[in-house]
Motif scaffolding. Structure first.
Motif, PDB file in Angstrom:
ATOM      1  N   ARG A   1       0.805  -1.227   0.000  1.00  0.00           N
ATOM      2  CA  ARG A   1       0.000   0.000   0.000  1.00  0.00           C
ATOM      3  C   ARG A   1       0.839   1.278   0.000  1.00  0.00           C
ATOM      4  O   ARG A   1       0.368   2.320  -0.410  1.00  0.00           O
ATOM      5  CB  ARG A   1      -0.937   0.016   1.200  1.00  0.00           C
ATOM      6  N   ASN A   2       2.055   1.199   0.498  1.00  0.00           N
ATOM      7  CA  ASN A   2       2.860   2.412   0.539  1.00  0.00           C
ATOM      8  C   ASN A   2       4.132   2.311  -0.304  1.00  0.00           C
ATOM      9  O   ASN A   2       5.055   3.091  -0.132  1.00  0.00           O
ATOM     10  CB  ASN A   2       3.198   2.796   1.984  1.00  0.00           C
ATOM     11  N   SER A   3       4.206   1.333  -1.217  1.00  0.00           N
ATOM     12  CA  SER A   3       5.363   1.203  -2.102  1.00  0.00           C
ATOM     13  C   SER A   3       4.919   0.490  -3.373  1.00  0.00           C
ATOM     14  O   SER A   3       3.748   0.217  -3.578  1.00  0.00           O
ATOM     15  CB  SER A   3       6.471   0.411  -1.404  1.00  0.00           C
TER      16      SER A   3
ATOM     17  N   SER B   1       1.765  -9.926  -2.914  1.00  0.00           N
ATOM     18  CA  SER B   1       2.277 -11.236  -2.524  1.00  0.00           C
ATOM     19  C   SER B   1       3.522 -11.123  -1.651  1.00  0.00           C
ATOM     20  O   SER B   1       3.890 -12.077  -0.979  1.00  0.00           O
ATOM     21  CB  SER B   1       2.582 -12.067  -3.764  1.00  0.00           C
ATOM     22  N   MET B   2       4.155  -9.967  -1.617  1.00  0.00           N
ATOM     23  CA  MET B   2       5.352  -9.767  -0.814  1.00  0.00           C
ATOM     24  C   MET B   2       5.034  -9.187   0.567  1.00  0.00           C
ATOM     25  O   MET B   2       5.937  -8.912   1.349  1.00  0.00           O
ATOM     26  CB  MET B   2       6.334  -8.838  -1.548  1.00  0.00           C
ATOM     27  N   ASN B   3       3.763  -8.970   0.865  1.00  0.00           N
ATOM     28  CA  ASN B   3       3.390  -8.397   2.156  1.00  0.00           C
ATOM     29  C   ASN B   3       3.690  -9.334   3.310  1.00  0.00           C
ATOM     30  O   ASN B   3       3.934  -8.896   4.418  1.00  0.00           O
ATOM     31  CB  ASN B   3       1.897  -8.051   2.191  1.00  0.00           C
ATOM     32  N   GLY B   4       3.606 -10.637   3.096  1.00  0.00           N
ATOM     33  CA  GLY B   4       3.764 -11.592   4.189  1.00  0.00           C
ATOM     34  C   GLY B   4       2.404 -11.931   4.761  1.00  0.00           C
ATOM     35  O   GLY B   4       1.396 -11.295   4.451  1.00  0.00           O
ATOM     36  N   PHE B   5       2.393 -12.937   5.615  1.00  0.00           N
ATOM     37  CA  PHE B   5       1.117 -13.386   6.174  1.00  0.00           C
ATOM     38  C   PHE B   5       0.864 -12.722   7.507  1.00  0.00           C
ATOM     39  O   PHE B   5       1.705 -12.725   8.390  1.00  0.00           O
ATOM     40  CB  PHE B   5       1.125 -14.905   6.367  1.00  0.00           C
ATOM     41  N   LYS B   6      -0.310 -12.140   7.654  1.00  0.00           N
ATOM     42  CA  LYS B   6      -0.758 -11.612   8.936  1.00  0.00           C
ATOM     43  C   LYS B   6      -2.144 -12.157   9.192  1.00  0.00           C
ATOM     44  O   LYS B   6      -3.023 -12.057   8.339  1.00  0.00           O
ATOM     45  CB  LYS B   6      -0.807 -10.083   8.923  1.00  0.00           C
ATOM     46  N   ARG B   7      -2.317 -12.744  10.353  1.00  0.00           N
ATOM     47  CA  ARG B   7      -3.613 -13.310  10.716  1.00  0.00           C
ATOM     48  C   ARG B   7      -4.629 -12.183  10.858  1.00  0.00           C
ATOM     49  O   ARG B   7      -4.355 -11.184  11.517  1.00  0.00           O
ATOM     50  CB  ARG B   7      -3.489 -14.066  12.031  1.00  0.00           C
ATOM     51  N   PRO B   8      -5.815 -12.337  10.241  1.00  0.00           N
ATOM     52  CA  PRO B   8      -6.822 -11.281  10.363  1.00  0.00           C
ATOM     53  C   PRO B   8      -7.309 -11.143  11.798  1.00  0.00           C
ATOM     54  O   PRO B   8      -7.458 -12.132  12.517  1.00  0.00           O
ATOM     55  CB  PRO B   8      -7.953 -11.731   9.439  1.00  0.00           C
ATOM     56  N   LYS B   9      -7.527  -9.928  12.211  1.00  0.00           N
ATOM     57  CA  LYS B   9      -8.023  -9.652  13.566  1.00  0.00           C
ATOM     58  C   LYS B   9      -9.503  -9.985  13.630  1.00  0.00           C
ATOM     59  O   LYS B   9     -10.244  -9.791  12.675  1.00  0.00           O
ATOM     60  CB  LYS B   9      -7.828  -8.182  13.912  1.00  0.00           C
ATOM     61  N   SER B  10      -9.943 -10.463  14.782  1.00  0.00           N
ATOM     62  CA  SER B  10     -11.344 -10.795  14.975  1.00  0.00           C
ATOM     63  C   SER B  10     -12.169  -9.510  14.986  1.00  0.00           C
ATOM     64  O   SER B  10     -11.770  -8.500  15.560  1.00  0.00           O
ATOM     65  CB  SER B  10     -11.528 -11.541  16.295  1.00  0.00           C
ATOM     66  N   GLN B  11     -13.331  -9.546  14.358  1.00  0.00           N
ATOM     67  CA  GLN B  11     -14.227  -8.392  14.336  1.00  0.00           C
ATOM     68  C   GLN B  11     -14.983  -8.244  15.654  1.00  0.00           C
ATOM     69  O   GLN B  11     -15.543  -7.208  15.928  1.00  0.00           O
ATOM     70  CB  GLN B  11     -15.230  -8.531  13.180  1.00  0.00           C
TER      71      GLN B  11
END
Length: 85
Positions: A6-8, A13-23
């Motif tokens: 988003r800022n580059s 696909s290069m962002n890496g994996f981040k678990r989504p936060k619970s709503q």
């Protein structure tokens, strides 16, 4: 640097994996069923159609024989077949 897609110009696909936060907000709704609802499970059948005894004769880790060893754990399972339409 903390760059991501988003800022580059890096692809997502290069962002890496981040678990989504619970709503769900903490304490908003507790997990589980509705209060006052009586749960139900299938009861064991008095006379099953089949009984299968399964024994382990060889240790999976070491390959040693277990023929003369007394079982330390016994499990019971019951399978319910879905009736045909």
């Amino acid at each position: 640097m903390n760059q991501h897609s988003r800022n580059s110009s890096r692809p997502p696909s290069m962002n890496g994996f981040k678990r989504p936060k619970s709503q769900r907000k903490k304490g908003e709704q507790p997990p589980g069923g509705q209060k006052g609802h009586k749960g139900h499970t299938l009861d064991w059948v008095e006379t099953p159609d089949q009984i299968k005894v399964r024994t382990v004769s060889v240790c999976e880790d070491r390959g040693a024989s277990l023929e003369q060893v007394t079982p330390s754990k016994v499990e019971r399972r019951q399978v319910h077949d879905i009736p045909p339409l």
